[in-house]
Design an enzyme around this catalytic site. Structure first.
Site, PDB file in Angstrom:
ATOM      1  N   GLY A  21       5.519  24.437  26.118  1.00  0.00           N
ATOM      2  CA  GLY A  21       4.066  24.556  26.111  1.00  0.00           C
ATOM      3  C   GLY A  21       3.560  25.131  27.414  1.00  0.00           C
ATOM      4  O   GLY A  21       3.873  24.625  28.495  1.00  0.00           O
ATOM      5  N   GLY A  23       0.308  25.326  28.177  1.00  0.00           N
ATOM      6  CA  GLY A  23      -1.082  24.900  28.368  1.00  0.00           C
ATOM      7  C   GLY A  23      -1.240  24.347  29.778  1.00  0.00           C
ATOM      8  O   GLY A  23      -0.398  24.600  30.653  1.00  0.00           O
ATOM      9  N   GLU A 180     -21.214  21.541  22.914  1.00  0.00           N
ATOM     10  CA  GLU A 180     -21.174  22.824  23.634  1.00  0.00           C
ATOM     11  C   GLU A 180     -21.241  23.985  22.645  1.00  0.00           C
ATOM     12  O   GLU A 180     -21.880  25.003  22.895  1.00  0.00           O
ATOM     13  CB  GLU A 180     -19.892  22.905  24.478  1.00  0.00           C
ATOM     14  CG  GLU A 180     -19.913  21.890  25.616  1.00  0.00           C
ATOM     15  CD  GLU A 180     -18.783  22.052  26.625  1.00  0.00           C
ATOM     16  OE1 GLU A 180     -18.999  21.721  27.792  1.00  0.00           O
ATOM     17  OE2 GLU A 180     -17.683  22.490  26.235  1.00  0.00           O
ATOM     18  N   ASP A 310      -2.156  16.566  26.129  1.00  0.00           N
ATOM     19  CA  ASP A 310      -2.725  16.024  24.890  1.00  0.00           C
ATOM     20  C   ASP A 310      -1.684  15.390  23.977  1.00  0.00           C
ATOM     21  O   ASP A 310      -2.029  14.612  23.090  1.00  0.00           O
ATOM     22  CB  ASP A 310      -3.435  17.145  24.110  1.00  0.00           C
ATOM     23  CG  ASP A 310      -4.794  17.480  24.682  1.00  0.00           C
ATOM     24  OD1 ASP A 310      -5.178  16.878  25.699  1.00  0.00           O
ATOM     25  OD2 ASP A 310      -5.469  18.354  24.111  1.00  0.00           O
TER      26      ASP A 310
HETATM   27  C1  FAD Z   1     -13.001  23.380  22.356  1.00  0.00           C
HETATM   28  C2  FAD Z   1     -12.420  22.508  23.448  1.00  0.00           C
HETATM   29  C3  FAD Z   1     -13.178  22.255  24.591  1.00  0.00           C
HETATM   30  C4  FAD Z   1     -12.639  21.477  25.622  1.00  0.00           C
HETATM   31  N1  FAD Z   1     -13.386  21.268  26.758  1.00  0.00           N
HETATM   32  C5  FAD Z   1     -12.843  20.609  27.796  1.00  0.00           C
HETATM   33  C6  FAD Z   1     -13.560  20.471  29.017  1.00  0.00           C
HETATM   34  O1  FAD Z   1     -14.705  20.908  29.125  1.00  0.00           O
HETATM   35  N2  FAD Z   1     -12.938  19.858  30.060  1.00  0.00           N
HETATM   36  C7  FAD Z   1     -11.666  19.365  29.961  1.00  0.00           C
HETATM   37  O2  FAD Z   1     -11.129  18.827  30.952  1.00  0.00           O
HETATM   38  N3  FAD Z   1     -10.979  19.462  28.822  1.00  0.00           N
HETATM   39  C8  FAD Z   1     -11.534  20.071  27.735  1.00  0.00           C
HETATM   40  N4  FAD Z   1     -10.837  20.194  26.563  1.00  0.00           N
HETATM   41  C9  FAD Z   1      -9.520  19.558  26.450  1.00  0.00           C
HETATM   42  C10 FAD Z   1      -8.441  20.391  27.089  1.00  0.00           C
HETATM   43  O3  FAD Z   1      -8.576  21.745  26.765  1.00  0.00           O
HETATM   44  C11 FAD Z   1      -7.093  19.844  26.645  1.00  0.00           C
HETATM   45  O4  FAD Z   1      -7.048  18.489  27.011  1.00  0.00           O
HETATM   46  C12 FAD Z   1      -5.948  20.588  27.296  1.00  0.00           C
HETATM   47  O5  FAD Z   1      -5.953  21.933  26.888  1.00  0.00           O
HETATM   48  C13 FAD Z   1      -4.617  19.949  26.974  1.00  0.00           C
HETATM   49  O6  FAD Z   1      -3.613  20.655  27.625  1.00  0.00           O
HETATM   50  P1  FAD Z   1      -2.132  20.643  27.077  1.00  0.00           P
HETATM   51  O7  FAD Z   1      -1.343  21.479  28.020  1.00  0.00           O
HETATM   52  O8  FAD Z   1      -1.704  19.274  26.799  1.00  0.00           O
HETATM   53  O9  FAD Z   1      -2.239  21.344  25.648  1.00  0.00           O
HETATM   54  P2  FAD Z   1      -2.654  22.848  25.279  1.00  0.00           P
HETATM   55  O10 FAD Z   1      -3.583  23.418  26.275  1.00  0.00           O
HETATM   56  O11 FAD Z   1      -3.112  22.750  23.858  1.00  0.00           O
HETATM   57  O12 FAD Z   1      -1.272  23.608  25.349  1.00  0.00           O
HETATM   58  C14 FAD Z   1      -0.252  23.376  24.434  1.00  0.00           C
HETATM   59  C15 FAD Z   1       0.599  24.624  24.348  1.00  0.00           C
HETATM   60  O13 FAD Z   1       1.700  24.375  23.488  1.00  0.00           O
HETATM   61  C16 FAD Z   1       1.943  25.508  22.701  1.00  0.00           C
HETATM   62  N5  FAD Z   1       2.612  25.080  21.478  1.00  0.00           N
HETATM   63  C17 FAD Z   1       2.153  24.252  20.522  1.00  0.00           C
HETATM   64  N6  FAD Z   1       3.061  24.087  19.552  1.00  0.00           N
HETATM   65  C18 FAD Z   1       4.124  24.841  19.902  1.00  0.00           C
HETATM   66  C19 FAD Z   1       5.403  25.069  19.312  1.00  0.00           C
HETATM   67  N7  FAD Z   1       5.778  24.491  18.163  1.00  0.00           N
HETATM   68  N8  FAD Z   1       6.267  25.891  19.942  1.00  0.00           N
HETATM   69  C20 FAD Z   1       5.919  26.472  21.127  1.00  0.00           C
HETATM   70  N9  FAD Z   1       4.737  26.276  21.723  1.00  0.00           N
HETATM   71  C21 FAD Z   1       3.849  25.472  21.125  1.00  0.00           C
HETATM   72  C22 FAD Z   1       0.552  26.076  22.435  1.00  0.00           C
HETATM   73  O14 FAD Z   1       0.640  27.455  22.116  1.00  0.00           O
HETATM   74  C23 FAD Z   1      -0.156  25.813  23.752  1.00  0.00           C
HETATM   75  O15 FAD Z   1      -0.076  26.902  24.623  1.00  0.00           O
HETATM   76  C24 FAD Z   1     -11.348  20.951  25.508  1.00  0.00           C
HETATM   77  C25 FAD Z   1     -10.595  21.197  24.351  1.00  0.00           C
HETATM   78  C26 FAD Z   1     -11.130  21.969  23.334  1.00  0.00           C
HETATM   79  C27 FAD Z   1     -10.295  22.240  22.111  1.00  0.00           C
END
Ligand code: FAD
Length: 429
Positions: A21, A23, A180, A310
């Site tokens: 990931g 993210g 938002e 997440d």
């Molecule tokens: C619309 C929206 C608004 C938000 N606003 C805010 C805000 O204002 N402030 C704040 O702090 N947070 C906000 N959030 C929450 C924040 O964006 C998330 O908490 C954060 O992105 C989580 O990060 P992560 O790295 O865990 O997951 P993600 O950012 O979702 O990254 C996960 C990654 O895993 C990859 N992935 C998934 N499945 C697979 C697979 N099977 N194989 C390979 N790769 C895969 C995806 O492509 C992605 O790149 C918001 C979320 C959303 C949806």
């Protein structure tokens, strides 16, 4: 190096850290390992990092794609111990220390970081999977943008569609994503679209926000909730609280109370669940299928596997509270996981994760934001809007993206213009 594990793909003999990931969580972990004596392999289904907090700005034409999606290869160009693969994870074999992919040979790891994020949760709402527009990925945002512009173009060709609800949008969820999104839509509807489509009888277009609970922004203090409610209504948004969406059809939204809303667009900002891969791991899961981790962010019984962002159920070591699914939590936890791996490789003890809370914030519209700071102090209006902008700029992954976002926000702030409101991609029938 851990006993029995396979050494790195490069043949360097150094431990291999596979980060799943790209993210906030994955980026945080991989970057923190820059100076560690390891080989880092970052894998994501996309070749870009997406900035979810601003997807609604992409969906409403304020920002363009490259402001919310950044090439992962570009981000790791200068990190000598890291490589990037674009591949989709299909399975994780915890016992065999191996990750399998739909489109790439398996990878063995010495340390694994699971940062696979979350997906939308429709809570069994009829027709939502087929007809709703979630807002969790770049594709989602582009699809929503095209759909809305397409509905306005259709109404321009056939104004009778307005009566059928072609321009009406129902947004589900009174949390930050829903608020938002509907706030940004009210700006788009109230300025650019009115000027763009002068022949469309748009006066009756309705923007409705539906929240099942008794109040908007349940995570904020009452003064913020009242402010958000008032600011949305000021901008023409109809706010319905205590109403649950029961079914979504292509042009109608049915509420559990029996009310039927005519709307060709329903934006789903109401819930999420951890990446479905978490269910296949055979380990303890918490609410929303999130992976339970110890204070050092490792899976119980698998000290070489870290889960962050997440997809994880993270408890703050300082307060004992479960942390929300937020970008700032994901980034900091990812960094801690990276640091802990670096410490383990160097023969040191890992450290428990302590979250540095910069406050919870949301932007309702231009100049109207809310913020609840650590300790409970609240801010509303212009000042909160500036704080929101500052915090979000720090979350962006590169200086280039920060500059781009600042230029676009400033331009949008002065001109009220949303240059991205164009129809790109497949045309709807
Ligand atoms: C619309 C929206 C608004 C938000 N606003 C805010 C805000 O204002 N402030 C704040 O702090 N947070 C906000 N959030 C929450 C924040 O964006 C998330 O908490 C954060 O992105 C989580 O990060 P992560 O790295 O865990 O997951 P993600 O950012 O979702 O990254 C996960 C990654 O895993 C990859 N992935 C998934 N499945 C697979 C697979 N099977 N194989 C390979 N790769 C895969 C995806 O492509 C992605 O790149 C918001 C979320 C959303 C949806």
């Amino acid at each position: 190096m851990l006993g029995g594990a396979v050494s790195s793909e490069s043949g360097s003999g150094r431990p291999r850290v596979v980060v799943l990931g790209g993210g906030f969580a994955g980026l945080g972990a991989a970057r923190k390992l820059e100076d560690a004596d390891v080989d880092v392999v970052l894998v994501d289904a996309n070749d870009y990092h997406s900035f979810q907090p601003m997807l609604y700005q992409l969906a409403t034409g304020l920002l363009d794609t490259t402001a919310v999606a950044h090439s992962l290869r570009d981000l790791f160009q200068n990190q000598k111990n890291a490589i990037v693969h674009q591949a989709t994870v299909s399975a994780i074999d915890l016992a065999g220390h191996e990750v399998q992919f739909a489109d790439m040979p398996p990878l063995q790891y010495d340390y694994l970081v699971v940062g696979l994020g979350a997906i939308v949760q429709f809570f069994g709402c009829n027709g939502a999977a087929e007809n709703a527009f979630p807002l969790y990925t770049v594709e989602d945002a582009l699809r929503l943008r095209s759909h809305i512009v397409e509905r306005w173009e259709a109404a321009d060709r056939d104004p009778s569609l307005v009566q059928d609800g072609a321009l009406n949008v129902v947004v589900v969820g009174g949390g930050p994503t829903g608020i938002e999104s509907v706030g940004a839509l009210s700006e788009l509807y109230g300025s650019d679209f009115l000027k763009d489509y002068r022949g469309v009888p748009a006066g009756t277009a309705r923007l409705t926000l539906v929240e099942a609970g008794p109040t908007l922004f349940p995570m904020f203090k009452p003064d913020i909730r009242e402010y958000a409610h008032h600011e949305l209504e000021e901008r023409g948004v109809e706010v319905m609280v205590g109403e649950r969406v029961e079914a979504v059809e292509p042009t109608r939204v049915k509420l559990a109370s029996g009310t039927v809303l005519s709307a060709h667009t329903l934006v789903w900002g109401a819930g999420l669940q951890a990446n479905p891969l978490t269910e296949s791991l055979g380990v303890e899961l918490q609410k929303g299928n999130r992976l339970a981790v110890d204070p050092e962010l490792r899976l119980p019984d698998h000290p070489e596997v870290f889960a962050v962002g997440d997809a994880a159920w993270i408890t703050d070591a300082a307060t004992g509270e479960v942390l929300p699914q937020l970008g700032s939590v994901a980034l900091q936890a990812g960094e801690q996981a990276g640091e802990n791996i670096a410490r383990l490789v160097a023969g040191k003890e890992p450290k428990p994760f302590k979250y540095h809370d910069k406050g919870t914030m949301a932007a309702i519209a231009r100049g109207a934001a809310v913020a609840q700071l650590h300790g409970g102090r609240t801010m509303k209006g212009e000042l909160a809007f500036l704080a929101w902008g500052a915090v979000h700029l720090t979350l962006l992954s590169a200086w280039e993206d920060r500059t781009k976002a600042m230029v676009d926000w400033t331009w949008g702030g002065f001109t009220h213009e949303r240059p991205g409101r164009i129809l790109v991609g497949e045309k709807e029938k």
